[in-house]
Write an enzyme that holds these catalytic residues in place. Sequence first.
Site, PDB file in Angstrom:
ATOM      1  N   CYS A  26      20.639  18.149  11.981  1.00 28.90           N
ATOM      2  CA  CYS A  26      20.772  17.209  11.101  1.00 28.90           C
ATOM      3  C   CYS A  26      19.599  16.348  10.883  1.00 28.90           C
ATOM      4  O   CYS A  26      19.378  15.518  11.970  1.00 28.90           O
ATOM      5  CB  CYS A  26      22.249  16.611  11.100  1.00 28.90           C
ATOM      6  SG  CYS A  26      22.450  15.407   9.823  1.00 28.90           S
ATOM      7  N   CYS A  31      18.408  14.034   2.517  1.00 31.22           N
ATOM      8  CA  CYS A  31      18.878  15.177   3.415  1.00 31.22           C
ATOM      9  C   CYS A  31      17.616  15.846   4.336  1.00 31.22           C
ATOM     10  O   CYS A  31      16.953  16.323   3.579  1.00 31.22           O
ATOM     11  CB  CYS A  31      19.576  16.334   2.582  1.00 31.22           C
ATOM     12  SG  CYS A  31      20.231  17.639   3.839  1.00 31.22           S
TER      13      CYS A  31
HETATM   14  O1  PYC Z   1      19.835  15.148   6.731  1.00 24.60           O
HETATM   15  O2  PYC Z   1      19.885  17.458   7.344  1.00 24.60           O
HETATM   16  C1  PYC Z   1      20.370  16.330   7.078  1.00 24.60           C
HETATM   17  C2  PYC Z   1      21.902  16.587   6.643  1.00 24.60           C
HETATM   18  C3  PYC Z   1      22.657  17.645   6.780  1.00 24.60           C
HETATM   19  C4  PYC Z   1      23.843  17.316   6.422  1.00 24.60           C
HETATM   20  C5  PYC Z   1      24.006  16.009   5.970  1.00 24.60           C
HETATM   21  N1  PYC Z   1      22.645  15.542   6.305  1.00 24.60           N
END
Ligand code: PYC
Length: 314
Positions: free
Chosen positions: A88, A238
Amino acid sequence: MKRIQVIDSHTGGEPTRIIVEGGPELGTGPIVERMTVFQDQYDEIRSAVVNEPRGSDVLVGGLLCRPVDDSNSAGIIFFDTAGFLGMCGHGTIGLMVTLKHMGQIEVGRHRLETPVGVIEAEIDQTGKVTVQNVPSYRLDHEIAVEVPNYGTVVGDVAWGGNWFFLVKKTSEVLLVENARHLLDVTIQIRDALKKQGITGTNGAYIDHIELYGSPVDSKNHSRNFVLCPGSSYDRSPCGTGTSAKLACLAADGKLAPGEIWRQESIIGSVFECSYQPVSNGEGIVPSIGGSAHVCAESTLLLDPMDPLCMGIRS
Ligand code: PYC
């Protein structure tokens, strides 16, 4: 009464809750083996920490572990309301700021053990964190998916520490006011991928879906909407999703090694990113830069008399 100490942070609006004391005892094996023990024997603790009433669908949790190799700064197992995450990105930025807040690390570069490999992360004086993620790559290019009552959607399948389907072109409006509709659309795309047997390597379920469009802020290169496992969307750009995006840009020859890519999230928070090619093999090593802020230190109380003690599972 069981007590679990946690520290909460948010990375560009996306929350992370790190268990720093009172978590399950998983032994001393490799982090990937400890994740299996967590999954098989203590899944109710995962649920208690991130599901309602203590958490919510948007929350990502992390269990801070002692690393196998003591020269590494920590081990971490990330999870959410749907299950466990290989990696993550926003969570790692949150973890670094949390470790600094606890006095466990200093400014500088650190190695962290995750279930999908050892990664490096650097925290500077200002609190900015740059995560050097696991090698990322595009598996499949321009795959067509028939989404019932929606139409044909074309996209790439890529790995960035989790599996992603990146929709090539969308006419959807990427504004947070439209988030409910975007959730419906991306959940339908994910269901269609599953039905049509479109997977990651070794049949891995693609649990993250990304839509891309023009940025609102012209300083940035792109805006995204990322559906996470379960039915929440990422408030940050993300980290693993942007790693998958960089792998696709690199494969298309649209971004050179070292060139900066500023990825804007659906709420306007930004990760500043770049990549280097993998030295001997395919794919890229992404660098994801962002900031996080610690926002709570709390003790979760697990009262056996509470009928919802272990959280509401959806
Ligand atoms: O930032 O890799 C990320 C992530 C995965 C799920 C929520 N955030």
